[in-house]
Enzyme design. Sequence first.
Site, short mmCIF file in Angstrom:
data_model
loop_
_atom_site.label_atom_id
_atom_site.label_comp_id
_atom_site.label_asym_id
_atom_site.label_seq_id
_atom_site.Cartn_x
_atom_site.Cartn_y
_atom_site.Cartn_z
N SER A 199 107.03 -59.31 -19.93
CA SER A 199 107.46 -57.98 -19.61
C SER A 199 108.42 -57.73 -18.64
CB SER A 199 106.45 -56.37 -19.34
OG SER A 199 107.13 -55.18 -19.88
N LYS A 211 111.86 -60.75 -17.60
CA LYS A 211 112.64 -60.98 -17.34
C LYS A 211 113.08 -61.51 -16.18
CE LYS A 211 112.45 -55.88 -18.17
NZ LYS A 211 112.00 -55.77 -19.58
N TRP A 241 108.38 -51.16 -28.69
CA TRP A 241 109.92 -51.06 -27.48
C TRP A 241 110.31 -52.62 -26.40
CZ3 TRP A 241 112.44 -47.75 -25.18
CH2 TRP A 241 113.17 -47.08 -24.12
N HIS A 266 101.61 -54.68 -26.51
CA HIS A 266 102.17 -55.03 -24.95
C HIS A 266 101.72 -55.94 -24.66
CE1 HIS A 266 105.98 -54.89 -22.50
NE2 HIS A 266 105.24 -54.96 -21.22
C1 GCU Z 1 108.69 -50.75 -19.62
C2 GCU Z 1 109.77 -51.14 -19.58
C3 GCU Z 1 110.49 -52.08 -19.76
C4 GCU Z 1 109.58 -53.41 -19.01
C5 GCU Z 1 107.76 -53.08 -19.44
C6 GCU Z 1 106.99 -53.59 -18.28
O1 GCU Z 1 108.39 -50.62 -20.36
O2 GCU Z 1 110.64 -49.86 -19.88
O3 GCU Z 1 111.79 -52.53 -19.70
O4 GCU Z 1 109.29 -54.32 -19.70
O5 GCU Z 1 107.80 -51.69 -17.93
O6 GCU Z 1 107.16 -54.26 -17.50
O7 GCU Z 1 105.54 -53.63 -18.66
#
Ligand code: GCU
Length: 408
Positions: A244, A248, A335, A388
Amino acid sequence: MKNISLKYLLALPLAALLCAAAADDTMPALLRTEGGRTVRNARMWERQRRPEILRMLSTEVYGVAPDTPVEAAYETLEEDASALGGKATRRQVRITFRAAGREHRADMLLYIPNSAEGPVPVIFGLNFKGNHGTTTDPAVIMPAAPKSSPRLAPRGDNARRWPYAEAVARGYAVATICKDDFFPDRRDGYAESVLPMLYEGSTIPDSVRMKAVGAWAWGISRAIDCMETMPEIDTRRIMVIGHSRLGKTSLWAAATDPRIAIAVSNDSGSTGASLARGNRGESVEKINTTFPYWFTDRYKLYNGRETQMPFDQHMLLALVAPRPLYVASASDDAWADPLNEMHAAQLCGEVYRLYGLQPLTWRQQRLPAPGATFNGGDVAYHLRQGGHDILLYDWERFMDFADRYFGK
Ligand code: GCU
């Protein structure tokens, strides 16, 4: 009967729409230089196009790192060769950074297999909830809660995401640091982050400075510096993984640090592996509004203007080439937009081809069935059934992929 035909009717326009997303004609070309020349080979990619993209993603999204000289001191706080039932050595190391008269600390936890004859490959990943959150091992040090956010996650809270025993059994060391050690993951995290130390006296304009994700990626590189001092770890065989927001981060770390041999993005979504154009999940505006402290101020200029961006996320993935890259999605993780994650993984294959490497082997424009894994090429992808998260299922596939390169 009624249901089936309705589904069939709905599927047609949907399929057309999904193909359109990948074929967006505003998508910036990977292999055309800013001067309009076509990149024909790996040399031209490395000399011209790659530096252009790296510069653009630094200033527009992840931030320009200062070149402040930083000293790092390593202190072993704890070490025990009888961890994981005698299979591993647990080591906890405090890294103290010093620069510009300031000091900053980060604590690393490692499990290193005992059975190996020589240096072992390592899987490094930042964690969300503290090293003590990654395992129920009672010897892992509980940090003192910072005054500004006194709630510490319970021990083992995130342990399902860290299958240490399984990785060690397969011959991998695993190492981790909490992301918050580099930048506390909050709007007001800057003051406690490593950034005031790094930017002290810097003339880099505020609008292009790193924020949390840049600081976290910087931290991954510093963790590698530290592991380079450990003879049991083979730092030519480092796989960096991240889930997540940390996916990135692992991608940006791999883009900026050539020592990372394999990069893994798990459910990294917006501003990670997922294309911004046509994204059905989190938009640029949404991520910049909810998390204004993750990316550069300049990135906010693109709120609501995805199709005008001179970049998209396939470019981030391409910066990993020619090193092996793994993008993973989960079927219910709308998402993060799994389809756009897969499309980016497909698009970056152009650069892998310049090296004679194998792009993603799934060529279709639609998602494969949940449970499908394509890890036979140099760009891998899987779609886990479910939500997720990062689970043993994902780790097993990442390790299968790494085994091919790390000669195991
Ligand atoms: C939020 C956010 C995402 C990210 C996520 C996470 O949902 O909007 O961009 O990847 O958190 O880190 O679990």
